[in-house]
Design a protein around this motif. Structure first.
Motif, PDB file in Angstrom:
ATOM      1  N   TYR A 333       0.840  -1.204   0.000  1.00  0.00           N
ATOM      2  CA  TYR A 333       0.000   0.000   0.000  1.00  0.00           C
ATOM      3  C   TYR A 333       0.875   1.255   0.000  1.00  0.00           C
ATOM      4  CZ  TYR A 333      -3.153   3.661   1.541  1.00  0.00           C
ATOM      5  OH  TYR A 333      -3.845   4.835   1.634  1.00  0.00           O
ATOM      6  N   ARG A 334       1.907   1.253   0.811  1.00  0.00           N
ATOM      7  CA  ARG A 334       2.819   2.408   0.842  1.00  0.00           C
ATOM      8  C   ARG A 334       3.487   2.604  -0.514  1.00  0.00           C
ATOM      9  NH1 ARG A 334       7.017   2.000   5.530  1.00  0.00           N
ATOM     10  NH2 ARG A 334       7.569   3.981   4.549  1.00  0.00           N
ATOM     11  N   GLN A 335       3.875   1.500  -1.155  1.00  0.00           N
ATOM     12  CA  GLN A 335       4.510   1.601  -2.469  1.00  0.00           C
ATOM     13  C   GLN A 335       3.526   2.145  -3.496  1.00  0.00           C
ATOM     14  OE1 GLN A 335       7.534   1.339  -3.450  1.00  0.00           O
ATOM     15  NE2 GLN A 335       7.170   1.437  -5.651  1.00  0.00           N
ATOM     16  N   THR A 336       2.277   1.667  -3.453  1.00  0.00           N
ATOM     17  CA  THR A 336       1.264   2.159  -4.393  1.00  0.00           C
ATOM     18  C   THR A 336       1.008   3.643  -4.188  1.00  0.00           C
ATOM     19  OG1 THR A 336       0.217  -0.025  -4.396  1.00  0.00           O
ATOM     20  CG2 THR A 336      -1.083   1.812  -5.241  1.00  0.00           C
ATOM     21  N   GLU A 337       0.975   4.084  -2.949  1.00  0.00           N
ATOM     22  CA  GLU A 337       0.764   5.501  -2.660  1.00  0.00           C
ATOM     23  C   GLU A 337       1.905   6.349  -3.222  1.00  0.00           C
ATOM     24  OE1 GLU A 337      -0.309   8.382   1.169  1.00  0.00           O
ATOM     25  OE2 GLU A 337       0.407   6.337   1.482  1.00  0.00           O
ATOM     26  N   LEU A 338       3.131   5.869  -3.062  1.00  0.00           N
ATOM     27  CA  LEU A 338       4.270   6.593  -3.630  1.00  0.00           C
ATOM     28  C   LEU A 338       4.190   6.642  -5.150  1.00  0.00           C
ATOM     29  CD1 LEU A 338       7.193   5.223  -1.407  1.00  0.00           C
ATOM     30  CD2 LEU A 338       6.229   7.530  -1.359  1.00  0.00           C
ATOM     31  N   GLU A 339       3.801   5.534  -5.759  1.00  0.00           N
ATOM     32  CA  GLU A 339       3.680   5.496  -7.222  1.00  0.00           C
ATOM     33  C   GLU A 339       2.593   6.446  -7.710  1.00  0.00           C
ATOM     34  OE1 GLU A 339       2.981   1.427  -8.111  1.00  0.00           O
ATOM     35  OE2 GLU A 339       5.073   0.813  -7.827  1.00  0.00           O
ATOM     36  N   VAL A 340       1.487   6.537  -6.965  1.00  0.00           N
ATOM     37  CA  VAL A 340       0.408   7.455  -7.348  1.00  0.00           C
ATOM     38  C   VAL A 340       0.904   8.893  -7.301  1.00  0.00           C
ATOM     39  CG1 VAL A 340      -1.806   8.396  -6.594  1.00  0.00           C
ATOM     40  CG2 VAL A 340      -1.489   5.925  -6.735  1.00  0.00           C
ATOM     41  N   ARG A 341       1.572   9.255  -6.219  1.00  0.00           N
ATOM     42  CA  ARG A 341       2.103  10.623  -6.113  1.00  0.00           C
ATOM     43  C   ARG A 341       3.070  10.924  -7.256  1.00  0.00           C
ATOM     44  NH1 ARG A 341       1.668  13.257  -1.116  1.00  0.00           N
ATOM     45  NH2 ARG A 341       0.647  12.035   0.517  1.00  0.00           N
ATOM     46  N   THR A 342       3.972   9.975  -7.523  1.00  0.00           N
ATOM     47  CA  THR A 342       4.978  10.203  -8.570  1.00  0.00           C
ATOM     48  C   THR A 342       4.335  10.318  -9.939  1.00  0.00           C
ATOM     49  OG1 THR A 342       6.606   8.966  -7.269  1.00  0.00           O
ATOM     50  CG2 THR A 342       7.073   9.283  -9.602  1.00  0.00           C
ATOM     51  N   SER A 343       3.348   9.467 -10.222  1.00  0.00           N
ATOM     52  CA  SER A 343       2.705   9.505 -11.532  1.00  0.00           C
ATOM     53  C   SER A 343       1.989  10.833 -11.745  1.00  0.00           C
ATOM     54  CB  SER A 343       1.728   8.340 -11.671  1.00  0.00           C
ATOM     55  OG  SER A 343       0.657   8.455 -10.752  1.00  0.00           O
ATOM     56  N   VAL A 344       1.371  11.388 -10.705  1.00  0.00           N
ATOM     57  CA  VAL A 344       0.690  12.674 -10.838  1.00  0.00           C
ATOM     58  C   VAL A 344       1.699  13.781 -11.125  1.00  0.00           C
ATOM     59  CG1 VAL A 344      -0.666  14.415  -9.619  1.00  0.00           C
ATOM     60  CG2 VAL A 344      -1.256  12.008  -9.398  1.00  0.00           C
ATOM     61  N   VAL A 345       2.797  13.783 -10.401  1.00  0.00           N
ATOM     62  CA  VAL A 345       3.815  14.826 -10.607  1.00  0.00           C
ATOM     63  C   VAL A 345       4.397  14.742 -12.019  1.00  0.00           C
ATOM     64  CG1 VAL A 345       6.080  15.644  -9.852  1.00  0.00           C
ATOM     65  CG2 VAL A 345       4.371  14.989  -8.154  1.00  0.00           C
ATOM     66  N   GLN A 346       4.710  13.531 -12.453  1.00  0.00           N
ATOM     67  CA  GLN A 346       5.278  13.372 -13.792  1.00  0.00           C
ATOM     68  C   GLN A 346       4.277  13.778 -14.873  1.00  0.00           C
ATOM     69  OE1 GLN A 346       6.461   9.242 -13.737  1.00  0.00           O
ATOM     70  NE2 GLN A 346       8.484   9.699 -12.910  1.00  0.00           N
ATOM     71  N   ALA A 347       3.030  13.368 -14.714  1.00  0.00           N
ATOM     72  CA  ALA A 347       2.012  13.728 -15.702  1.00  0.00           C
ATOM     73  C   ALA A 347       1.754  15.225 -15.716  1.00  0.00           C
ATOM     74  CB  ALA A 347       0.717  12.974 -15.411  1.00  0.00           C
ATOM     75  N   PHE A 348       1.847  15.860 -14.569  1.00  0.00           N
ATOM     76  CA  PHE A 348       1.624  17.314 -14.481  1.00  0.00           C
ATOM     77  C   PHE A 348       2.697  18.063 -15.271  1.00  0.00           C
ATOM     78  CE2 PHE A 348       2.509  21.374 -12.345  1.00  0.00           C
ATOM     79  CZ  PHE A 348       1.270  21.985 -12.444  1.00  0.00           C
ATOM     80  N   TYR A 349       3.959  17.707 -15.071  1.00  0.00           N
ATOM     81  CA  TYR A 349       5.034  18.414 -15.774  1.00  0.00           C
ATOM     82  C   TYR A 349       5.039  18.073 -17.267  1.00  0.00           C
ATOM     83  CZ  TYR A 349       6.826  20.008 -11.300  1.00  0.00           C
ATOM     84  OH  TYR A 349       6.957  20.621 -10.084  1.00  0.00           O
ATOM     85  N   ALA A 350       4.645  16.854 -17.606  1.00  0.00           N
ATOM     86  CA  ALA A 350       4.533  16.513 -19.035  1.00  0.00           C
ATOM     87  C   ALA A 350       3.446  17.348 -19.698  1.00  0.00           C
ATOM     88  CB  ALA A 350       4.234  15.024 -19.189  1.00  0.00           C
ATOM     89  N   TYR A 351       2.342  17.571 -19.000  1.00  0.00           N
ATOM     90  CA  TYR A 351       1.260  18.393 -19.549  1.00  0.00           C
ATOM     91  C   TYR A 351       1.699  19.846 -19.696  1.00  0.00           C
ATOM     92  CZ  TYR A 351      -3.288  20.671 -19.889  1.00  0.00           C
ATOM     93  OH  TYR A 351      -4.346  21.440 -20.303  1.00  0.00           O
ATOM     94  N   GLN A 352       2.428  20.346 -18.710  1.00  0.00           N
ATOM     95  CA  GLN A 352       2.922  21.719 -18.801  1.00  0.00           C
ATOM     96  C   GLN A 352       3.869  21.881 -19.994  1.00  0.00           C
ATOM     97  OE1 GLN A 352       2.005  24.332 -16.734  1.00  0.00           O
ATOM     98  NE2 GLN A 352       0.521  22.896 -15.878  1.00  0.00           N
TER      99      GLN A 352
END
Length: 429
Positions: A333-352
């Motif tokens: 669960y902790r690993q999934t939470e970290l992956e979710v946070r990272t995926s959002v950050v990466q997708a945000f900067y890719a969109y920018q």
């Protein structure tokens, strides 16, 4: 002479109109126009893989009912003979019913585990549709992009065809050399090959859409509607992370997986409790006609209780395995939470980044390339520019257009990926 050349060129331009040139392209003529919302709705209803995945929920529901079943009783019958033929001691019948009485809350633990697994299946199904919806949207956008790239190649071919026809007349009139006329014809032929390649890409893209909606009518592929504009959004990164942590179905599934592990541990503990065996039976013995010990017929009733000796509890690996699985669920669960946070950050900067590329085109790259091409065409017709310079301007304009549509597609795709990662959805075009 100049007026004559102008009249001839105008005639050729009319002869090579888009309707005439378009007839040379072997595109699929009949398609089913389908807007985006209708397409996504059809994906949710008709996608075969998703329909198969939905059965997992029905299976999990059936397993809840199975988990609540009590142990079945057992009914036994017997017959015995006390030597009736030789000793006249009679014969008899026996009947017995046995039932296992589960202790320690085993049935409740099984039902709770099945319910937790049903909820986990529901989250996994939601996550499946989340990814299916995003993948289907990207496929729809890719089809629109391929259609626009096909239009770019087709327009380029039309322009080069008109140029080749014009240069053929100009060569016959002695205005240009034979090499330039042959070069124009060669460029038009090469451009037609690029049209065929773009056409194949578009047809493959719309074929993929039919697969997503489970459409077996291959003669009527889906024709996407709309364009790649209006994908500009304003987001706050921290709000997106919060939304993802609250809404992502895969994170809910990871949390529910912890609950499943805890239920497995409770069931393992319950299975260590003793179960009682209850027995109820009866025996009928017939009349014994033995001369020494005659006995009347009689019936006996018996009840019993059996207690298993669970020596295996001291060596069982079920409980430690369930405990380790519960600890493993915490880490996953902790690993999934970290992956979710990272995926959002990466997708945000890719969109920018994708937005910056689109805005770069909006600042005048397209209009500048078109102005250069128009200037080169005008100069070439006046004999002030070489054919090579005109062809370079044409290629540059094509590349700028292709880059623009690819940037628009990248921007739209980045938005889809950002909303997929954030657990939100408001895409409509």
């Amino acid at each position: 002479m100049n007026n004559y050349i102008t009249i001839v060129l105008l005639f050729l331009a009319t002869a090579y109109s888009p309707s005439v040139v378009g007839q040379q392209i072997d595109t699929i003529a009949i398609k089913k126009p389908m807007d985006f919302l209708s397409f996504i709705s059809a994906v949710g209803r008709e996608n075969v893989a998703y329909a198969a995945a939905r059965f997992d929920l029905d299976i999990a529901q059936a397993e809840i009912q199975t988990a609540g079943i009590f142990p079945d009783p057992e009914l036994g019958f017997g017959w015995f003979n006390n030597g009736e033929r030789r000793m006249k001691m009679g014969y008899g019948f026996t009947s017995e019913m046995t039932w296992t009485l589960e202790l320690g809350g085993k049935r409740k633990a099984r039902v709770n585990l099945a319910r937790d697994q049903h909820e986990l299946t529901s989250y996994l199904l939601d996550d499946y549709f989340r990814n299916l919806r995003a993948d289907a949207t990207i496929a729809y956008l890719r089809a629109i992009q391929n259609r626009q790239l096909l239009v770019v190649q087709l327009n380029s071919y039309q322009q080069l065809s008109q140029l080749a026809a014009s240069d053929s007349i100009r060569y016959q009139l002695g205005v240009i050399s034979q090499v330039d006329a042959r070069q124009s014809k060669l460029e038009a032929g090469a451009s037609l090959n690029e049209v065929y390649a773009a056409e194949a890409q578009y047809n493959m893209a719309i074929s993929a859409l039919s697969l997503l909606i489970g459409d077996s009518d291959r003669d009527l592929p889906v024709e996407p509607q709309g364009d790649l504009l209006n994908f500009d959004r304003t987001f706050n990164l921290q709000e997106l992370i919060t939304s993802a942590l609250n809404n992502r179905a895969d994170l809910k599934a990871a949390l529910q997986s912890k609950n499943v592990s805890a239920s497995v541990l409770r069931l393992a503990r319950a299975n260590r409790a003793l179960d009682l065996g209850l027995t109820l039976g009866g025996t009928y013995s017939s009349y014994a006609r033995n001369a020494i010990a005659p006995t009347p017929a009689f019936t006996t009733v018996n009840a019993g209780l059996s207690i298993p000796l669970k020596f295996s509890n001291g060596r069982s690996g079920e409980l430690p395995a369930a405990r380790y699985a519960s600890l493993q669920g915490e880490q996953l669960y902790r690993q999934t939470e970290l992956e979710v946070r990272t995926s959002v950050v990466q997708a945000f900067y890719a969109y920018q980044s994708a937005g910056k590329q689109v805005r770069q085109f909006d600042r005048g790259l397209l209009s500048e390339a078109l102005a250069i091409l128009d200037g080169k065409v005008y100069s070439y017709k006046r004999g002030e520019t070489s054919l090579l310079e005109l062809l370079n301007a044409q290629r540059t304009y094509n590349e700028v257009q292709q880059g623009y549509y690819q940037a628009l597609y990248g921007y739209a795709e980045a938005l889809v990926e950002l909303e997929r990662a954030s657990g939100i959805w408001d895409i409509n075009f």
